[in-house]
Design an enzyme around this catalytic site. Structure first.
Site, PDB file in Angstrom:
ATOM      1  N   LYS A 137       6.581   2.032   4.818  1.00 32.64           N
ATOM      2  CA  LYS A 137       5.330   1.296   4.569  1.00 32.64           C
ATOM      3  C   LYS A 137       5.258   0.095   5.500  1.00 32.64           C
ATOM      4  O   LYS A 137       5.957  -0.901   5.307  1.00 32.64           O
ATOM      5  CB  LYS A 137       5.221   0.809   3.124  1.00 32.64           C
ATOM      6  CG  LYS A 137       3.751   0.450   2.820  1.00 32.64           C
ATOM      7  CD  LYS A 137       3.553  -0.565   1.738  1.00 32.64           C
ATOM      8  CE  LYS A 137       3.617  -1.987   2.172  1.00 32.64           C
ATOM      9  NZ  LYS A 137       2.594  -2.411   3.168  1.00 32.64           N
ATOM     10  N   GLY A 139      11.048  -8.858   4.693  1.00 29.96           N
ATOM     11  CA  GLY A 139       9.832  -9.621   4.419  1.00 29.96           C
ATOM     12  C   GLY A 139      10.185 -10.937   3.766  1.00 29.96           C
ATOM     13  O   GLY A 139      11.313 -11.434   3.912  1.00 29.96           O
ATOM     14  N   SER A 140       9.253 -11.478   3.030  1.00 33.36           N
ATOM     15  CA  SER A 140       9.465 -12.803   2.449  1.00 33.36           C
ATOM     16  C   SER A 140      10.430 -12.734   1.262  1.00 33.36           C
ATOM     17  O   SER A 140      10.573 -11.693   0.607  1.00 33.36           O
ATOM     18  CB  SER A 140       8.125 -13.364   1.979  1.00 33.36           C
ATOM     19  OG  SER A 140       7.592 -12.530   0.978  1.00 33.36           O
ATOM     20  N   THR A 141      11.036 -13.862   0.986  1.00 30.80           N
ATOM     21  CA  THR A 141      11.953 -13.939  -0.151  1.00 30.80           C
ATOM     22  C   THR A 141      11.202 -13.677  -1.462  1.00 30.80           C
ATOM     23  O   THR A 141      11.722 -13.000  -2.362  1.00 30.80           O
ATOM     24  CB  THR A 141      12.629 -15.320  -0.160  1.00 30.80           C
ATOM     25  OG1 THR A 141      13.419 -15.421   1.036  1.00 30.80           O
ATOM     26  CG2 THR A 141      13.520 -15.511  -1.369  1.00 30.80           C
ATOM     27  N   GLY A 178      10.769 -10.059  -1.770  1.00 32.64           N
ATOM     28  CA  GLY A 178      12.103  -9.484  -1.962  1.00 32.64           C
ATOM     29  C   GLY A 178      12.530  -9.551  -3.429  1.00 32.64           C
ATOM     30  O   GLY A 178      13.081  -8.596  -3.986  1.00 32.64           O
ATOM     31  N   GLU A 180      16.207  -8.192   3.639  1.00 29.42           N
ATOM     32  CA  GLU A 180      16.264  -9.074   4.811  1.00 29.42           C
ATOM     33  C   GLU A 180      15.076 -10.009   4.669  1.00 29.42           C
ATOM     34  O   GLU A 180      13.935  -9.591   4.907  1.00 29.42           O
ATOM     35  CB  GLU A 180      16.137  -8.266   6.106  1.00 29.42           C
ATOM     36  CG  GLU A 180      17.223  -7.241   6.335  1.00 29.42           C
ATOM     37  CD  GLU A 180      18.547  -7.862   6.712  1.00 29.42           C
ATOM     38  OE1 GLU A 180      18.584  -9.064   7.004  1.00 29.42           O
ATOM     39  OE2 GLU A 180      19.546  -7.125   6.699  1.00 29.42           O
ATOM     40  N   CYS A 226      12.019 -14.366  11.752  1.00 31.54           N
ATOM     41  CA  CYS A 226      12.780 -14.679  10.534  1.00 31.54           C
ATOM     42  C   CYS A 226      13.880 -15.700  10.822  1.00 31.54           C
ATOM     43  O   CYS A 226      14.129 -16.593  10.023  1.00 31.54           O
ATOM     44  CB  CYS A 226      13.360 -13.418   9.940  1.00 31.54           C
ATOM     45  SG  CYS A 226      14.265 -12.439  11.138  1.00 31.54           S
TER      46      CYS A 226
END
Ligand code: NAD
Length: 497
Positions: free
Chosen positions: A191, A244-246, A249, A267, A302
């Site tokens: 995705k 992606g973002s925390t 996540g 990540e 990142c």
């Protein structure tokens, strides 16, 4: 074509017909709902194409295709050497389509065409090639057990892997997942981020043409809250490889708990410190690394070195040099091969970065450079290199990930303080130190809390070295043989004789 001529790139862009459909079970299909969403060029604000907006029903179809292919063994049980040859052909095909893919990437996210052409596409192909090469080098173990037993430990693929990726390096991030997941023998549902689906959609067909069987690689473009969530909650997805973002996540960890405890590796974000001590052996090199570390890809990286932690006695000298180099990053037309800084990926991200620039001013940091939008007549979203000095570690611009070309400079008076400030973050992705003292270099390498530490350099990497973070920057590693542990498991087999 001449890749150094912006007119040629523009002409090619005008003639481009981007594929817009999902890729499921070896063929392109619109979303089952018939819904689409607009993919726009953030450097002009103009529509590129309407993209299939996949939701739960499409995700179900993609996962079913992936499962069917996995159980049939058309890929998962195929001879390693054959899979290797197919991955090599896939990598070569990415390179053969380098111009087209670079153009799609640049148009989709506003990335300078020279970066996409010389960086993203080539490194994506290298990643697929590296993992293809690794397939027939994944050994199991023989265990010295009982004398009447043969005991083996065999690495096995997990099954269906969902790869959920961001927009900053769309194809590279996808390939960091696809490489090891496919090489391990899994089937994958990819995705892409809603901002950047074009290259992911395109390479699915290249994969099938290279010989990857239908169903083994599926691509479902769509929104995070629909397609992403459906993958996270799916009862027949065995693992999620997320970048992606925390914040998102954390959602994937919840989805796993609410469904089938699928494995999740993350990540996530970063706020990477670049420490420059007064004994830095080469201040020019440090300044260049600091500038490139935050202004490349418009700071949408990142592990961007978004905090420079500098010893007070050399602060002004360093920041002068950094500001000078920042002048080379002039936001401009991404399709001009001379351009080093493109646009921000979207209006939403532009607003977010600008709001952090306001926050920095309100917090009392001093804006040394930049801070205002530029090229506004273009219809696109451009922010120039921006530097704040007099930043304290407790300020939001020092603690929160901005994901834009904004550097926070913090002055310190000792090595100990530098390490403390560097580690004062919920993130721990990358960190660097510039010092001429070999003992400090070694101490910093051990004491900096980060998944990657650079000494007297920044942002060095290769496929052979793992990449990923500690703390809220995530867990699990991309790149290198370590990435296989995200997509494989070990089976112990006891055979009585
Ligand atoms: P994001 O978290 O918003 O989106 C990442 C992916 O998750 C996208 O595909 C998105 O559609 C999906 N998603 C969003 N909301 C979701 C939801 N509610 N449920 C399920 N899926 C959802 O991140 P982004 O804005 O695309 O990318 C920027 C972030 O990525 C930054 O934080 C950056 O640090 C991080 N990043 C990390 C690395 C790394 O290797 N550590 C590399 C690149 C980017």
């Amino acid at each position: 074509m001449s890749v150094s001529d912006k007119h040629v790139w523009h002409e090619r862009a005008r003639g481009l017909k981007a594929e817009w459909r999902a890729f499921i079970d070896g063929e392109y299909r619109p979303a089952l709902s018939g819904e689409t969403f607009e993919s726009t060029n953030p450097a002009t604000g103009q529509k590129i194409v309407d993209i299939a907006a996949c939701d739960t029903a499409d995700v179900d179809a993609a996962v079913a295709a992936a499962r069917k292919a996995f159980e049939a063994g058309v890929w998962s049980r195929r001879a390693p050497v054959e899979r290797k040859q197919i991955m090599q052909r896939f990598a070569q095909s990415i390179l053969d389509h380098r111009e087209e893919l670079a153009l799609l990437e640049s148009l989709n996210v506003g990335k300078p065409i020279s970066n996409a052409y010389n960086g993203d596409i080539v490194s994506s192909a290298s990643c697929i090639q590296w993992y293809g090469e690794a397939i027939d080098k994944l050994y199991g173990e023989y265990v010295p057990g009982a004398p009447d037993m043969t005991t083996m430990v065999i690495p096995e693929p997990l099954g269906v892997v969902a790869a959920v990726v961001p927009w900053n390096f769309p194809l590279s991030m996808a390939c960091w997942k696809l490489g090891p997941a496919l090489a391990a023998g899994n089937s994958v549902v990819l995705k892409p981020a809603e901002q950047s689906p074009l290259t992911a959609i395109r390479i699915a067909q290249l994969a099938v043409e290279a010989g990857i069987p239908p169903g083994v690689l599926n691509v479902v473009p769509g929104f995070g809250e629909t397609a992403g969530r459906a993958l996270g909650l799916h009862m027949d997805v065995d693992a999620v490889g997320f970048t992606g973002s925390t914040a998102v996540g954390k959602l994937f960890l919840q989805y796993a708990g609410q469904s089938n405890i699928k494995r999740v590796t993350l990540e996530c974000g970063g706020k990477s410190p670049q420490i420059v001590m007064a004994d830095c052996p080469d201040l020019d090199a440090a300044a260049e690394a600091v500038a490139k570390g935050i202004f490349s890809n418009s700071g949408q990286v990142c592990n961007a070195g978004s905090r420079v932690i500098v010893e007070s006695s050399i602060r002004d000298a360093l920041l002068d040099k950094v500001a000078g180099i920042a002048g080379q990053f002039v936001p401009a037309d991404p399709l001009d091969p001379e351009t080093r800084m493109g646009s921000i990926v979207s209006e939403a991200q532009f607003d977010r970065v600008m709001s952090y620039i306001d926050i920095g001013r309100q917090e009392g940091a001093a804006a040394l450079l930049g801070g205002s939008a530029v090229n506004q007549g273009s219809g696109g979203f451009f922010i120039p290199p921006t530097i704040f000095s007099d930043v304290r570690s407790d300020m939001r611009i020092s603690q929160e990930e901005i994901f834009g070309p904004v550097l926070a400079s913090l002055a310190v008076d000792s090595f100990e303080q530098a390490i403390d400030v560097a580690n004062d973050s919920v993130y721990a992705l990358g960190a660097s130190i510039w010092t001429g003292d070999v003992r400090r270099a070694h101490q910093a390498a051990r004491r900096l809390r980060a998944g990657v530490v650079w000494v007297n350099c920044f942002d060095k990497g290769s496929m052979s070295a793992p990449f990923g973070g500690f703390k809220q920057s995530g867990f699990g590693r991309d790149k290198s043989m370590h990435a296989f542990s995200k997509y494989m498991d070990w089976k112990a087999v006891w055979i009585a004789s």
